[in-house]
Design a protein around this motif. Sequence first.
Motif, mmCIF file in Angstrom:
data_model
loop_
_atom_site.group_PDB
_atom_site.id
_atom_site.type_symbol
_atom_site.label_atom_id
_atom_site.label_comp_id
_atom_site.label_asym_id
_atom_site.label_seq_id
_atom_site.Cartn_x
_atom_site.Cartn_y
_atom_site.Cartn_z
ATOM 1 N N MET A 24 0.839 -1.204 0.000
ATOM 2 C CA MET A 24 0.000 0.000 0.000
ATOM 3 C C MET A 24 0.877 1.259 0.000
ATOM 4 O O MET A 24 0.572 2.225 -0.687
ATOM 5 C CB MET A 24 -0.900 0.016 1.225
ATOM 6 N N LEU A 25 1.933 1.215 0.772
ATOM 7 C CA LEU A 25 2.841 2.360 0.844
ATOM 8 C C LEU A 25 3.488 2.608 -0.516
ATOM 9 O O LEU A 25 3.575 3.750 -0.970
ATOM 10 C CB LEU A 25 3.907 2.108 1.916
ATOM 11 N N VAL A 26 3.901 1.548 -1.196
ATOM 12 C CA VAL A 26 4.496 1.679 -2.527
ATOM 13 C C VAL A 26 3.445 2.196 -3.511
ATOM 14 O O VAL A 26 3.718 3.075 -4.335
ATOM 15 C CB VAL A 26 5.095 0.335 -2.984
ATOM 16 N N ALA A 27 2.210 1.679 -3.409
ATOM 17 C CA ALA A 27 1.135 2.128 -4.308
ATOM 18 C C ALA A 27 0.830 3.613 -4.090
ATOM 19 O O ALA A 27 0.662 4.379 -5.041
ATOM 20 C CB ALA A 27 -0.111 1.264 -4.094
ATOM 21 N N VAL A 28 0.763 4.020 -2.819
ATOM 22 C CA VAL A 28 0.504 5.442 -2.508
ATOM 23 C C VAL A 28 1.663 6.299 -2.998
ATOM 24 O O VAL A 28 1.465 7.387 -3.560
ATOM 25 C CB VAL A 28 0.245 5.620 -0.994
ATOM 26 N N ALA A 29 2.895 5.830 -2.829
ATOM 27 C CA ALA A 29 4.061 6.593 -3.296
ATOM 28 C C ALA A 29 4.051 6.712 -4.819
ATOM 29 O O ALA A 29 4.339 7.779 -5.373
ATOM 30 C CB ALA A 29 5.342 5.939 -2.815
ATOM 31 N N VAL A 30 3.707 5.611 -5.502
ATOM 32 C CA VAL A 30 3.632 5.653 -6.975
ATOM 33 C C VAL A 30 2.516 6.608 -7.407
ATOM 34 O O VAL A 30 2.691 7.418 -8.322
ATOM 35 C CB VAL A 30 3.433 4.228 -7.543
ATOM 36 N N ALA A 31 1.351 6.505 -6.718
ATOM 37 C CA ALA A 31 0.232 7.396 -7.061
ATOM 38 C C ALA A 31 0.617 8.857 -6.786
ATOM 39 O O ALA A 31 0.333 9.755 -7.597
ATOM 40 C CB ALA A 31 -1.008 6.998 -6.269
ATOM 41 N N ALA A 32 1.260 9.123 -5.646
ATOM 42 C CA ALA A 32 1.688 10.495 -5.319
ATOM 43 C C ALA A 32 2.712 10.978 -6.335
ATOM 44 O O ALA A 32 2.669 12.148 -6.791
ATOM 45 C CB ALA A 32 2.258 10.547 -3.918
ATOM 46 N N GLY A 33 3.649 10.117 -6.735
ATOM 47 C CA GLY A 33 4.639 10.501 -7.750
ATOM 48 C C GLY A 33 3.963 10.791 -9.082
ATOM 49 O O GLY A 33 4.313 11.763 -9.772
ATOM 50 N N GLY A 34 2.967 9.974 -9.451
ATOM 51 C CA GLY A 34 2.225 10.218 -10.699
ATOM 52 C C GLY A 34 1.459 11.532 -10.657
ATOM 53 O O GLY A 34 1.467 12.313 -11.612
ATOM 54 N N LEU A 35 0.772 11.777 -9.498
ATOM 55 C CA LEU A 35 0.045 13.040 -9.344
ATOM 56 C C LEU A 35 1.002 14.232 -9.389
ATOM 57 O O LEU A 35 0.704 15.266 -10.003
ATOM 58 C CB LEU A 35 -0.760 13.036 -8.043
ATOM 59 N N PHE A 36 2.142 14.099 -8.712
ATOM 60 C CA PHE A 36 3.127 15.184 -8.736
ATOM 61 C C PHE A 36 3.611 15.436 -10.170
ATOM 62 O O PHE A 36 3.743 16.577 -10.596
ATOM 63 C CB PHE A 36 4.310 14.868 -7.814
ATOM 64 N N PHE A 37 3.872 14.351 -10.896
ATOM 65 C CA PHE A 37 4.321 14.480 -12.282
ATOM 66 C C PHE A 37 3.251 15.171 -13.130
ATOM 67 O O PHE A 37 3.544 16.090 -13.912
ATOM 68 C CB PHE A 37 4.661 13.105 -12.865
ATOM 69 N N LEU A 38 1.978 14.757 -12.976
ATOM 70 C CA LEU A 38 0.881 15.396 -13.720
ATOM 71 C C LEU A 38 0.746 16.871 -13.348
ATOM 72 O O LEU A 38 0.581 17.738 -14.214
ATOM 73 C CB LEU A 38 -0.437 14.650 -13.467
ATOM 74 N N TRP A 39 0.798 17.153 -12.030
ATOM 75 C CA TRP A 39 0.685 18.547 -11.580
ATOM 76 C C TRP A 39 1.840 19.386 -12.124
ATOM 77 O O TRP A 39 1.636 20.496 -12.610
ATOM 78 C CB TRP A 39 0.662 18.576 -10.054
ATOM 79 N N ASN A 40 3.068 18.848 -12.060
ATOM 80 C CA ASN A 40 4.248 19.560 -12.553
ATOM 81 C C ASN A 40 4.139 19.806 -14.066
ATOM 82 O O ASN A 40 4.475 20.883 -14.563
ATOM 83 C CB ASN A 40 5.517 18.773 -12.212
ATOM 84 N N THR A 41 3.661 18.806 -14.794
ATOM 85 C CA THR A 41 3.492 18.955 -16.241
ATOM 86 C C THR A 41 2.459 20.038 -16.549
ATOM 87 O O THR A 41 2.664 20.877 -17.428
ATOM 88 C CB THR A 41 3.057 17.611 -16.865
ATOM 89 N N GLN A 42 1.350 20.030 -15.806
ATOM 90 C CA GLN A 42 0.301 21.024 -16.031
ATOM 91 C C GLN A 42 0.823 22.428 -15.720
ATOM 92 O O GLN A 42 0.603 23.370 -16.488
ATOM 93 C CB GLN A 42 -0.913 20.724 -15.167
ATOM 94 N N VAL A 43 1.493 22.608 -14.613
ATOM 95 C CA VAL A 43 2.028 23.915 -14.233
ATOM 96 C C VAL A 43 3.058 24.375 -15.259
ATOM 97 O O VAL A 43 3.062 25.540 -15.677
ATOM 98 C CB VAL A 43 2.614 23.874 -12.803
ATOM 99 N N SER A 44 3.910 23.491 -15.704
ATOM 100 C CA SER A 44 4.907 23.851 -16.722
ATOM 101 C C SER A 44 4.219 24.265 -18.016
ATOM 102 O O SER A 44 4.623 25.232 -18.669
ATOM 103 C CB SER A 44 5.845 22.686 -16.984
#
Length: 187
Positions: A24-44
């Motif tokens: 679960m921790l790995v899944a949450v970390a992967v999901a958080a990393g994906g969300l961060f990547f999407l957010w960073n891409t959108q802001v850029s």
Amino acid sequence: MPSINLRPWREELRAKRQKEFIAMLVAVAVAAGGLFFLWNTQVSGMIAEQKARNSYIKTSMAVLDKKTKEIAELKKKREQLLARMKVIQDLQGTRPVIVRVFDELVKTLPEGLYYTSLDRKAAQVDIQGVAESNNRISGLMRNLEGSEWFANPNLRDVKAAKGGDQSAFDMTVAQVTPVSEQDDKGE
């Protein structure tokens, strides 16, 4: 016989839960990393879009500034052309006036008197001439005063001419343009 379970079931349960927690921790970390990547891409992307808008506005402002300068130059040229047109219209409008002034000078000229020099400066006409007698000069002044094209004749000098029997004179008169009857009626 009673059966005794010797297996360490509590440890197995704990290990199973620990594996689930880590998953679960790995899944949450992967999901958080994906969300961060999407957010960073959108802001850029938004930043890049805003920079593009800013550069478009700057180029548009430069074009508008250039057009504004062109419009100002065109307005200046227009004003100059209007001023030239006004001068030409004034000249065209006053062209018949000089003819009328000369005609009136001839009409006011009494017999026994002739002009030797006429000089016009603005609205003042300097007249020099020769007369058979001083009475002729007086008659000229009365005629000029009675004319609607002239006003305020001023005799500056009278002296004997070369022959002795004639008088040379020097006078000024103001040239006025009479108001026509149509101008009086407002037509």
